[in-house]
Design an enzyme around this catalytic site. Structure first.
Site, PDB file in Angstrom:
ATOM      1  CG  ASP A 127      -1.832   1.175   1.302  1.00  0.00           C
ATOM      2  OD1 ASP A 127      -2.307   1.613   0.242  1.00  0.00           O
ATOM      3  OD2 ASP A 127      -2.074   1.686   2.414  1.00  0.00           O
ATOM      4  CD  GLU A 160      -0.846  -5.642   7.615  1.00  0.00           C
ATOM      5  OE1 GLU A 160      -1.329  -5.667   6.469  1.00  0.00           O
ATOM      6  OE2 GLU A 160      -1.279  -4.912   8.524  1.00  0.00           O
ATOM      7  CE1 TYR A 191      -4.787   0.484  10.087  1.00  0.00           C
ATOM      8  CE2 TYR A 191      -3.531  -1.547  10.009  1.00  0.00           C
ATOM      9  CZ  TYR A 191      -3.588  -0.167   9.912  1.00  0.00           C
ATOM     10  OH  TYR A 191      -2.449   0.556   9.657  1.00  0.00           O
ATOM     11  CD  GLU A 223       0.756  -0.928   9.632  1.00  0.00           C
ATOM     12  OE1 GLU A 223      -0.383  -0.784   9.128  1.00  0.00           O
ATOM     13  OE2 GLU A 223       1.706  -1.456   9.036  1.00  0.00           O
TER      14      GLU A 223
HETATM   15  C1  BDP Z   1      -1.773  -2.069   6.858  1.00  0.00           C
HETATM   16  C2  BDP Z   1      -0.505  -2.139   6.018  1.00  0.00           C
HETATM   17  C3  BDP Z   1      -0.026  -0.763   5.568  1.00  0.00           C
HETATM   18  C4  BDP Z   1      -1.192   0.038   5.028  1.00  0.00           C
HETATM   19  C5  BDP Z   1      -2.248   0.146   6.094  1.00  0.00           C
HETATM   20  C6  BDP Z   1      -3.431   0.991   5.638  1.00  0.00           C
HETATM   21  O1  BDP Z   1       0.534  -2.762   6.751  1.00  0.00           O
HETATM   22  O2  BDP Z   1       0.952  -0.907   4.593  1.00  0.00           O
HETATM   23  O3  BDP Z   1      -0.802   1.294   4.563  1.00  0.00           O
HETATM   24  O4  BDP Z   1      -2.708  -1.150   6.386  1.00  0.00           O
HETATM   25  O5  BDP Z   1      -4.365   0.425   5.105  1.00  0.00           O
HETATM   26  O6  BDP Z   1      -2.444  -3.269   6.862  1.00  0.00           O
HETATM   27  O7  BDP Z   1      -3.397   2.196   5.802  1.00  0.00           O
END
Ligand code: BDP
Length: 589
Positions: free
Chosen positions: A153, A390, A441, A477
């Site tokens: 991404d 990931e 997330y 993250e």
């Molecule tokens: C995570 C990825 C990262 C993405 C992020 C996103 O590790 O590279 O930029 O999601 O969606 O899963 O912002």
């Protein structure tokens, strides 16, 4: 040393004709001009999405006294495969992006004359490149449909994005230095190992402390230790002598510090440490993933303004210049190879999941780890090695693969080794690693509008992972997109209020747990991504816009992070919204 930044001739080669037509044999015809040390994509807008081969050429004068000396061309990086020619003669090449490499150039050099360096950079990704091409693995959640296609991404920047230098040595030279440090009472222990090419005697100094021989230990009395808060450094002077005369010399700025994992904590210089950090991409207007020293100065001043002590270099080793800034200004770096999101692809007919990761990928992956450790091992700022982002760690196959990479990395260096998981409770590999790293997330839309339910999900995941592994947990993250200037009450996706409530809710949960050794918000600044229906030009999860102006959340984090972690008050008004649908915990599993 000759620095080869500045303007170079540049020619895109979409039909890959350059090698056959021997473009390296003479001046590049009908070439454009680009600045080296920056990606070409935003410099030349008509080439923004070019993902094929490109050629670079530069002419320079080399002084007469380089005759008979060894000469080396050092490339800060070339994404992803490079081949070089000097004065029409092949120097060799390198595979793998975002890492420095060197090519011996002495045999082809014209000392006292003009020299022509030509470089072909092939940006094509495949199943075998460490950053896989989304199309060849058929990525999940539509990643394969991105344009230009890649499995990460982030934008597939290309070319000679980092500085190129040409330097020379004699036949006897210091080929490598490795330093590890320890602490005994108030004394700093500096173990060093020097690799010499040719012959000679090694002498090393730190101030008045001195030692001789290719390996040994120096003691620094009353050492001032290195940490992000107090980035004290010492100059390690390494000299190579022949018959008592110096033939080579290298000065390395080192920091004396220790990093250990003990129980549910990470100890820095013997004391529990809380990583308060962000993920950061190398990305800025026009330079793309290139190196801009003024930008680094600004970014570090913003990081300090926020109260950040660590950054995750997601998702590739950062530039030498960033690491130098981190050593000098004080910032921990989680250094990462570009191995991203593998084993997630859709298996085609006649294939098995094993085919998603061919043997050549594993070899390239190990090479990337090896090169990252070799380049960055002496930086006090580098606190851990991240070997993947990931991967599909819910597969047993992938877990075995990651275990092999873990063991491989551990043999190279003693720092903690991590990978960041999006596998939630189904992850099968975190147990092999030194710190459990979770990318989390869970969004309120999945939680029926209930912010407290989101908190519960985050809490359950962390508690269960801790029960399972009994290791420190780092939230590597979490974050939410926010379009700067978009506001809404109640908060809705993409507004600044939403990002604020999302991140603050996560922090409330994470910071309340003893075993959480740190939190890394995704991410520092908005960054360019390939075109995809789920993105608005950039990934907007930045606390800052791409041009480095703060969003609302940045101000709140600055206040929050100014207080010690256990003394932070909870964000009491998440969502400023009511709960519409109540769900049970099982719904999140
Ligand atoms: C995570 C990825 C990262 C993405 C992020 C996103 O590790 O590279 O930029 O999601 O969606 O899963 O912002």
């Amino acid at each position: 040393m000759l620095v080869q930044e500045g303007f170079w001739l540049f020619k895109a080669d979409p039909e890959d004709r350059g090698i056959e037509e021997k473009w390296y044999a003479g001046p590049l015809e009908s070439a454009e001009t680009v600045a080296v040390g920056a990606a070409f994509n935003e410099q030349l807008p008509h080439h923004l999405n070019h993902l094929g081969s490109v050629w670079y050429q530069q002419q320079f004068f080399v002084p007469e006294d380089w005759a008979g000396r060894r000469a080396v061309a050092r490339f800060g990086c070339a994404n992803w495969n490079a081949e070089a020619w000097l004065n029409g003669q092949a120097l060799g090449g390198h595979s793998g992006g975002y890492i420095a490499f060197e090519l011996e150039a002495g045999g082809c050099l014209h000392p006292g004359g003009t020299n022509t360096l030509t470089v072909r950079v092939d940006m094509k990704l495949s199943r075998e490149t460490v950053l896989q091409d989304g199309r060849s693995v058929g990525h999940w959640w539509g990643y394969g449909d991105k344009y230009p296609p890649c499995s990460g991404d982030y934008f597939p920047w290309g070319g000679l994005q980092r500085p190129v230098i040409l330097y020379s040595t004699g036949a006897d030279y210091i080929a490598d230095i490795s330093v590890t440090t320890g602490i005994s009472g108030s004394t700093g222990l500096v173990d060093y190992r020097v690799e010499v090419a040719g012959s000679g005697e090694v002498e090393v100094h730190i101030g008045k402390a001195e030692a001789a021989g290719a390996a040994g230990q120096l003691e620094v009395v009353d050492a001032l230790l290195w940490s992000p808060e107090e980035p004290n450094r010492y100059r390690l002077e390494v000299a190579l002598l022949r018959d008592g005369r110096p033939v080579d010399r290298y000065d390395l700025m080192i920091g004396i510090r220790t990093v250990e994992v003990e129980g549910h904590r990470v100890l820095v210089n013997g004391k529990p440490y809380h990583f308060q950090g962000l993920g950061r991409h190398e990305d800025f207007h026009v330079v793309g993933s290139g190196v801009s020293l003024p930008l680094l100065v600004r970014d570090f001043s913003l990081l300090k303004w926020l109260g950040v002590n660590s950054i995750r270099a997601g998702h590739y080793p950062p530039s030498d210049e960033l690491l130098e800034a981190a050593d000098r200004l004080g910032m921990f770096i989680f250094d990462e190879v570009p191995a991203n999101a593998f084993y997630h692809g859709r298996v085609k007919e006649g294939e098995s999941p094993a085919d998603l990761v061919p043997p050549a990928f594993k070899e390239n992956h190990k090479q990337a780890v090896h090169e990252m450790v070799a380049r960055d091992k002496n930086h006090p700022s580098v606190v851990a090695w991240s070997v993947a982002n990931e991967p599909n760690s819910t597969l047993a196959l992938c877990a075995d693969y990651l275990k092999e990479i873990y063991d491989f990395t551990k043999r190279l260096d003693s720092r903690p080794v991590i990978f960041t998981s999006c596998g939630g409770l189904d992850d099968k590999a975190q147990g092999f690693f030194d710190i459990v790293c979770l990318n989390i997330y869970y969004f309120v839309d999945r939680a029926g509008g209930d912010w407290n339910a989101v908190r519960a999900m985050v809490s359950t995941l962390c508690d269960r992972m801790y029960e399972l592994h009994r290791k420190p947990i780092l939230a590597t993250e979490f974050g939410a997109d926010a379009l700067v200037g978009e506001h809404s009450l109640p908060p809705v996706l993409l507004t600044e209020e939403f990002q604020r409530d999302h991140v603050m809710s996560y922090l409330d949960v994470l910071e309340s747990k003893e075993f959480i050794c740190g939190t890394m918000v995704w991410c520092f600044a908005d960054f360019r991504v390939p075109q995809h229906f789920g993105r608005q030009i950039y990934n907007r999860k930045g606390l800052f816009t791409r041009d480095r102006q703060p969003k609302m959340l940045a101000h709140l984090l600055r206040e929050r992070w100014a207080r010690p972690v256990r003394e932070r008050s909870a964000w009491t008004d998440p969502g400023s919204s009511r709960v519409y649908i109540k769900r049970s915990e099982e719904d999140w599993q």
